[in-house]
Design a protein around this motif. Structure first.
Motif, PDB file in Angstrom:
ATOM      1  N   TRP A   1       0.820  -1.208   0.000  1.00  0.00           N
ATOM      2  CA  TRP A   1       0.000   0.000   0.000  1.00  0.00           C
ATOM      3  C   TRP A   1       0.860   1.267   0.000  1.00  0.00           C
ATOM      4  O   TRP A   1       0.530   2.264  -0.654  1.00  0.00           O
ATOM      5  N   GLU A   2       1.956   1.229   0.717  1.00  0.00           N
ATOM      6  CA  GLU A   2       2.837   2.393   0.802  1.00  0.00           C
ATOM      7  C   GLU A   2       3.347   2.797  -0.575  1.00  0.00           C
ATOM      8  O   GLU A   2       3.336   3.984  -0.948  1.00  0.00           O
TER       9      GLU A   2
ATOM     10  N   LYS B   1       0.296   3.978  -2.894  1.00  0.00           N
ATOM     11  CA  LYS B   1      -0.165   5.336  -2.578  1.00  0.00           C
ATOM     12  C   LYS B   1       0.833   6.389  -3.047  1.00  0.00           C
ATOM     13  O   LYS B   1       0.434   7.498  -3.451  1.00  0.00           O
TER      14      LYS B   1
ATOM     15  N   GLN C   1       0.103   6.765  -6.674  1.00  0.00           N
ATOM     16  CA  GLN C   1      -1.185   7.433  -6.878  1.00  0.00           C
ATOM     17  C   GLN C   1      -1.112   8.930  -6.578  1.00  0.00           C
ATOM     18  O   GLN C   1      -1.847   9.728  -7.164  1.00  0.00           O
ATOM     19  N   LYS C   2      -0.209   9.298  -5.702  1.00  0.00           N
ATOM     20  CA  LYS C   2      -0.051  10.708  -5.348  1.00  0.00           C
ATOM     21  C   LYS C   2       0.469  11.523  -6.522  1.00  0.00           C
ATOM     22  O   LYS C   2       0.126  12.702  -6.685  1.00  0.00           O
TER      23      LYS C   2
END
Length: 223
Positions: A36-37, A40, A43-44
């Motif tokens: 997830w890290e 994300k 995605q940022k």
């Protein structure tokens, strides 16, 4: 007047033709958190990620390579590979080398699938492949009630589907009704097994999945 005929029961046995299936498992937080890290982080700012579209068949705009969590997944998913080999006796297919080659995670990527996008029928390279359903933004019951789905004789919106040849030489399909209840789960299957992902319609959020291919590693073999 007709008379009902009574038959004596005849003993019989079931005989199934062997075939290969798939394994699913709920992943723990120590596996999911590093994944997830990195997801994300991508995605940022999508502009800083490395696109994978040209290597993939997905009709999906945002597909990117993953690197930071690759070693962790290679290590943590080893138990599932061992279990697949044990249950399906799968390593017998790969008795094609004089030495038993180690297996490694060769490619890893993330898909940010939007509403109406899809993955057509395809297969992967490698020995075993997987998909991790990180964040599925819809409820399958809502998908089944969508206007262009609810009256269909074959409603598969939002489904993950496998296709294979049965013992009669015909194509058989098996659908997994993936929705938000599958978040955090992994599905492991033979890389050569045909599969696809149907489009969804009831959410404007990304359907986020991570996929990877395990290959036989011959890099240590002397030439």
């Amino acid at each position: 007047m007709s008379e009902e005929i009574q038959y004596d029961p005849i003993p019989y046995k079931w005989h199934h033709f062997p075939n290969y299936g798939y394994i699913t498992s709920k992943l723990s937080d120590d596996i999911l958190s590093p994944v997830w890290e990195e997801v994300k982080k991508i995605q940022k700012d999508f502009s800083k990620a490395i696109p994978e579209n040209y290597k993939l068949v997905g009709n999906i705009e945002k597909e990117y390579a993953l690197f930071d969590c690759k070693d962790l997944l290679e290590k943590k998913l080893g138990f599932l590979l061992d279990e697949y080999y044990r249950v399906f006796n799968y390593d017998k297919i790969y008795d094609i080398t004089t030495d038993k080659l180690p297996i490694k995670l060769n490619r890893l990527w993330v898909n940010f699938q939007k509403k109406h996008e899809f993955n057509p029928i395809h297969k992967h390279s490698g020995v075993l492949s997987f998909v991790i359903w990180l964040d599925i933004p819809y409820d399958i019951r809502d998908e089944m009630e969508f206007s262009n789905v609810k009256f269909s004789g074959y409603p598969v919106a939002g489904h993950f589907q496998f296709q294979c040849i049965n013992s009669l030489g015909k194509i058989s399909s098996f659908e997994i009704p993936v929705d938000k209840s599958y978040n955090g789960m992994i599905c492991l299957f033979p890389s050569e097994m045909n599969h696809c992902v149907y489009p969804f319609y009831t959410s404007d959020e990304y359907r986020i999945t991570v996929s990877g291919n395990f290959v036989l590693d011959s890099s240590g073999v002397k030439k």
